[in-house]
Design a protein around this motif. Structure first.
Motif, PDB file in Angstrom:
ATOM      1  N   PHE A 135      11.478  15.155 -32.319  1.00  0.00           N
ATOM      2  CA  PHE A 135      12.298  14.233 -33.104  1.00  0.00           C
ATOM      3  C   PHE A 135      12.892  13.164 -32.194  1.00  0.00           C
ATOM      4  O   PHE A 135      12.903  11.979 -32.534  1.00  0.00           O
ATOM      5  CB  PHE A 135      13.412  14.994 -33.824  1.00  0.00           C
ATOM      6  CG  PHE A 135      14.502  14.106 -34.364  1.00  0.00           C
ATOM      7  CD1 PHE A 135      14.238  13.203 -35.378  1.00  0.00           C
ATOM      8  CD2 PHE A 135      15.787  14.167 -33.837  1.00  0.00           C
ATOM      9  CE1 PHE A 135      15.240  12.368 -35.869  1.00  0.00           C
ATOM     10  CE2 PHE A 135      16.787  13.346 -34.317  1.00  0.00           C
ATOM     11  CZ  PHE A 135      16.517  12.441 -35.341  1.00  0.00           C
ATOM     12  N   ARG A 136      13.368  13.584 -31.026  1.00  0.00           N
ATOM     13  CA  ARG A 136      13.930  12.616 -30.078  1.00  0.00           C
ATOM     14  C   ARG A 136      12.862  11.613 -29.634  1.00  0.00           C
ATOM     15  O   ARG A 136      13.149  10.430 -29.442  1.00  0.00           O
ATOM     16  CB  ARG A 136      14.514  13.348 -28.871  1.00  0.00           C
ATOM     17  CG  ARG A 136      15.721  14.222 -29.207  1.00  0.00           C
ATOM     18  CD  ARG A 136      16.345  14.823 -27.962  1.00  0.00           C
ATOM     19  NE  ARG A 136      17.520  15.611 -28.303  1.00  0.00           N
ATOM     20  CZ  ARG A 136      17.599  16.941 -28.230  1.00  0.00           C
ATOM     21  NH1 ARG A 136      16.545  17.636 -27.805  1.00  0.00           N
ATOM     22  NH2 ARG A 136      18.697  17.574 -28.566  1.00  0.00           N
ATOM     23  N   LYS A 146      12.473  17.571 -40.771  1.00  0.00           N
ATOM     24  CA  LYS A 146      13.813  17.740 -41.346  1.00  0.00           C
ATOM     25  C   LYS A 146      14.817  16.826 -40.650  1.00  0.00           C
ATOM     26  O   LYS A 146      15.633  16.161 -41.306  1.00  0.00           O
ATOM     27  CB  LYS A 146      14.254  19.200 -41.221  1.00  0.00           C
ATOM     28  CG  LYS A 146      15.645  19.465 -41.802  1.00  0.00           C
ATOM     29  CD  LYS A 146      16.042  20.925 -41.645  1.00  0.00           C
ATOM     30  CE  LYS A 146      17.458  21.162 -42.168  1.00  0.00           C
ATOM     31  NZ  LYS A 146      17.871  22.585 -42.002  1.00  0.00           N
ATOM     32  N   GLU A 147      14.764  16.778 -39.314  1.00  0.00           N
ATOM     33  CA  GLU A 147      15.682  15.908 -38.576  1.00  0.00           C
ATOM     34  C   GLU A 147      15.425  14.443 -38.907  1.00  0.00           C
ATOM     35  O   GLU A 147      16.361  13.642 -39.003  1.00  0.00           O
ATOM     36  CB  GLU A 147      15.543  16.149 -37.069  1.00  0.00           C
ATOM     37  CG  GLU A 147      16.052  17.501 -36.601  1.00  0.00           C
ATOM     38  CD  GLU A 147      17.526  17.710 -36.888  1.00  0.00           C
ATOM     39  OE1 GLU A 147      18.308  16.746 -36.736  1.00  0.00           O
ATOM     40  OE2 GLU A 147      17.898  18.829 -37.278  1.00  0.00           O
ATOM     41  N   ALA A 172      18.323  12.077 -40.537  1.00  0.00           N
ATOM     42  CA  ALA A 172      18.696  10.836 -39.849  1.00  0.00           C
ATOM     43  C   ALA A 172      18.452   9.625 -40.733  1.00  0.00           C
ATOM     44  O   ALA A 172      19.251   8.685 -40.766  1.00  0.00           O
ATOM     45  CB  ALA A 172      17.916  10.710 -38.545  1.00  0.00           C
ATOM     46  N   SER A 173      17.347   9.650 -41.463  1.00  0.00           N
ATOM     47  CA  SER A 173      17.029   8.525 -42.335  1.00  0.00           C
ATOM     48  C   SER A 173      18.022   8.419 -43.481  1.00  0.00           C
ATOM     49  O   SER A 173      18.460   7.328 -43.850  1.00  0.00           O
ATOM     50  CB  SER A 173      15.608   8.671 -42.881  1.00  0.00           C
ATOM     51  OG  SER A 173      15.233   7.521 -43.602  1.00  0.00           O
ATOM     52  N   VAL A 217      12.787  10.585 -46.085  1.00  0.00           N
ATOM     53  CA  VAL A 217      12.259  10.720 -44.734  1.00  0.00           C
ATOM     54  C   VAL A 217      11.335   9.579 -44.328  1.00  0.00           C
ATOM     55  O   VAL A 217      11.232   9.231 -43.168  1.00  0.00           O
ATOM     56  CB  VAL A 217      11.522  12.073 -44.599  1.00  0.00           C
ATOM     57  CG1 VAL A 217      10.311  12.123 -45.497  1.00  0.00           C
ATOM     58  CG2 VAL A 217      11.114  12.352 -43.167  1.00  0.00           C
ATOM     59  N   ARG A 218      10.673   8.954 -45.276  1.00  0.00           N
ATOM     60  CA  ARG A 218       9.638   7.989 -44.921  1.00  0.00           C
ATOM     61  C   ARG A 218      10.197   6.640 -44.489  1.00  0.00           C
ATOM     62  O   ARG A 218       9.523   5.870 -43.829  1.00  0.00           O
ATOM     63  CB  ARG A 218       8.693   7.785 -46.113  1.00  0.00           C
ATOM     64  CG  ARG A 218       7.833   9.003 -46.412  1.00  0.00           C
ATOM     65  CD  ARG A 218       7.179   8.899 -47.762  1.00  0.00           C
ATOM     66  NE  ARG A 218       8.171   8.922 -48.826  1.00  0.00           N
ATOM     67  CZ  ARG A 218       7.865   8.886 -50.110  1.00  0.00           C
ATOM     68  NH1 ARG A 218       6.614   8.818 -50.488  1.00  0.00           N
ATOM     69  NH2 ARG A 218       8.805   8.924 -51.028  1.00  0.00           N
ATOM     70  N   ASP A 219      11.436   6.339 -44.890  1.00  0.00           N
ATOM     71  CA  ASP A 219      11.909   4.972 -44.756  1.00  0.00           C
ATOM     72  C   ASP A 219      12.174   4.521 -43.332  1.00  0.00           C
ATOM     73  O   ASP A 219      11.986   3.366 -43.018  1.00  0.00           O
ATOM     74  CB  ASP A 219      13.183   4.777 -45.584  1.00  0.00           C
ATOM     75  CG  ASP A 219      12.865   4.700 -47.064  1.00  0.00           C
ATOM     76  OD1 ASP A 219      13.798   4.794 -47.852  1.00  0.00           O
ATOM     77  OD2 ASP A 219      11.678   4.569 -47.408  1.00  0.00           O
ATOM     78  N   LYS A 220      12.634   5.417 -42.477  1.00  0.00           N
ATOM     79  CA  LYS A 220      13.023   4.954 -41.154  1.00  0.00           C
ATOM     80  C   LYS A 220      12.198   5.559 -40.034  1.00  0.00           C
ATOM     81  O   LYS A 220      11.602   4.849 -39.243  1.00  0.00           O
ATOM     82  CB  LYS A 220      14.507   5.239 -40.906  1.00  0.00           C
ATOM     83  CG  LYS A 220      14.962   4.698 -39.553  1.00  0.00           C
ATOM     84  CD  LYS A 220      16.436   4.851 -39.331  1.00  0.00           C
ATOM     85  CE  LYS A 220      16.825   4.244 -37.982  1.00  0.00           C
ATOM     86  NZ  LYS A 220      18.247   4.411 -37.685  1.00  0.00           N
ATOM     87  N   PHE A 221      12.149   6.877 -39.962  1.00  0.00           N
ATOM     88  CA  PHE A 221      11.564   7.505 -38.789  1.00  0.00           C
ATOM     89  C   PHE A 221      10.074   7.761 -38.904  1.00  0.00           C
ATOM     90  O   PHE A 221       9.414   7.991 -37.899  1.00  0.00           O
ATOM     91  CB  PHE A 221      12.302   8.810 -38.477  1.00  0.00           C
ATOM     92  CG  PHE A 221      13.626   8.574 -37.817  1.00  0.00           C
ATOM     93  CD1 PHE A 221      14.790   8.528 -38.565  1.00  0.00           C
ATOM     94  CD2 PHE A 221      13.705   8.356 -36.464  1.00  0.00           C
ATOM     95  CE1 PHE A 221      16.005   8.276 -37.958  1.00  0.00           C
ATOM     96  CE2 PHE A 221      14.921   8.116 -35.847  1.00  0.00           C
ATOM     97  CZ  PHE A 221      16.075   8.070 -36.604  1.00  0.00           C
ATOM     98  N   LEU A 222       9.537   7.747 -40.101  1.00  0.00           N
ATOM     99  CA  LEU A 222       8.105   7.965 -40.252  1.00  0.00           C
ATOM    100  C   LEU A 222       7.445   6.669 -40.703  1.00  0.00           C
ATOM    101  O   LEU A 222       7.635   6.228 -41.832  1.00  0.00           O
ATOM    102  CB  LEU A 222       7.825   9.076 -41.267  1.00  0.00           C
ATOM    103  CG  LEU A 222       8.238  10.491 -40.863  1.00  0.00           C
ATOM    104  CD1 LEU A 222       7.736  11.495 -41.890  1.00  0.00           C
ATOM    105  CD2 LEU A 222       7.723  10.854 -39.489  1.00  0.00           C
TER     106      LEU A 222
END
Length: 359
Positions: A197-198, A258-259, A263-264, A272-277
């Motif tokens: 995740f980091r 999950k993280e 975070a998103s 989950v899709r909007d920011k980190f993926l």
């Protein structure tokens, strides 16, 4: 000063720098500041010239100078973080209304680098227990204890060892080097299992990853999917749904997704899709066969790993081929896509339930 002009002034200024007479450098000969400006314009004295910029009220210039020093001339994390903090304050002072787009971009870049440094500090906390107790030297880490998962990949192991050495010395890593450390070192503790995740956090920091982002993104997911024990997961196929769910939730894939979702949501209020993926990351999670069918562009390896010689690059390519074969086996014989889709859906359902409970 007037008689001999800038040639004399530059020699005198250099003497002040070398003898650390900074007050004299900045305050003496006030009638000849034009010479001092010319001396600083060489760009070789950014650690000092920003003070003059502050005195002159040119906060934006001071911010640019300090950010450049922190990003390109500084080695130690602590120094860089201090310089970036002052650079951020200077940027805000020079652009209080946030109307200057260039200044806003600079501020984003500064905040991004601070975030990367903070993530690197989390790695140091993880490896402190592996310091060499015999010599008492903090920077000597028993690296072999942290790379058991890639012991058969010596070229990748060397990358991690080099990165961990710099981490232990509190020296800066590039974003790409930090991602390699996060995704290749062992994940034996609860905290270290969040390293993928980091790595995605670093990947998504604006302008942090500068060398072939797509290749780096694929490397993160290849390494993540090869880290989990899919045999254990497949063996649950005939067990109860609750048992399958419990084991799935222990996977690094589940914890990473999950993280990302949490975070998103905190950042955008969406899923989950909007920011980190990114679109690519989502496609890989839902169809990991893409990592096999769409080969890595190995012609970019020298760009991605600029510190490796041709021999090491050939070893990296060979080790990546072995990883591709391992992924192909997971896709074909372990129905990897079926399980990754299920874990993805479980995360989405779990977060949806949590949001409803909060509401």
């Amino acid at each position: 000063m007037e008689m001999f002009g800038y040639d004399f002034a530059s020699v005198l200024y250099q003497y002040f720098v070398e003898t650390k007479q900074l007050k004299s450098l900045l305050t003496e000969f006030p009638n000849y500041h034009v010479y001092l400006d010319k001396f600083f314009s060489t760009g070789r004295h950014g650690r000092i010239s920003w003070i003059r910029d502050i005195e002159d009220g040119d906060y934006t210039k001071a911010s640019k100078t300090l950010a450049d020093v922190a990003l390109h001339s500084e080695d130690l994390n602590s120094n860089s973080k201090l310089e970036l903090s002052i650079a951020k304050l200077s940027s805000l002072a020079g652009n209080p209304s946030r109307q200057d787009d260039d200044a806003n971009d600079l501020l984003t870049s500064i905040e991004a680098r601070v975030e990367v440094l903070s993530i690197q500090e989390s790695v140091l906390e993880q490896v402190e227990g592996y310091a060499n107790a015999e010599t008492g030297l903090r920077y000597q880490i028993h690296s072999n204890d942290l790379i058991s998962g890639i012991k058969d990949s010596p070229a990748h192991a060397e990358i991690v060892k080099r990165g961990l050495s710099r981490v232990a010395q509190k020296k800066q890593l590039t974003a790409e080097e930090l991602i390699d450390v996060l995704t290749l070192m062992d994940t034996t503790t609860k905290d270290s299992r969040l390293n993928f995740f980091r790595a995605l956090q670093v990947l998504n920091v604006p302008k942090a990853v500068t060398r072939n982002r797509t290749l780096t993104e694929k490397l993160i997911w290849r390494r993540l999917l090869l880290r989990d024990d899919w045999q254990q997961i497949v063996d649950t196929k005939l067990q109860s749904d609750s048992k399958v769910k419990a084991i799935s939730e222990k996977t690094i894939l589940y914890q990473t997704l999950k993280e990302c979702a949490i975070a998103s949501e905190q950042s955008t209020g969406s899923d989950v899709r909007d920011k980190f993926l990114s679109d690519l990351s989502t496609e890989i999670v839902l169809n990991p066969a893409l990592l096999v069918d769409s080969a890595l562009d190995t012609s970019k390896l020298s760009e991605r790993f600029p510190k490796l010689d041709s021999l090491k690059l050939n070893q990296i390519e060979s080790e990546l081929d072995a990883d591709t074969a391992a992924l192909q086996n997971l896709v074909k014989n372990f129905t990897l896509g079926f399980w990754t889709q299920g874990i993805y859906s479980t995360v989405q359902a779990s977060r949806s339930t949590d949001r409803m409970n909060v509401d």
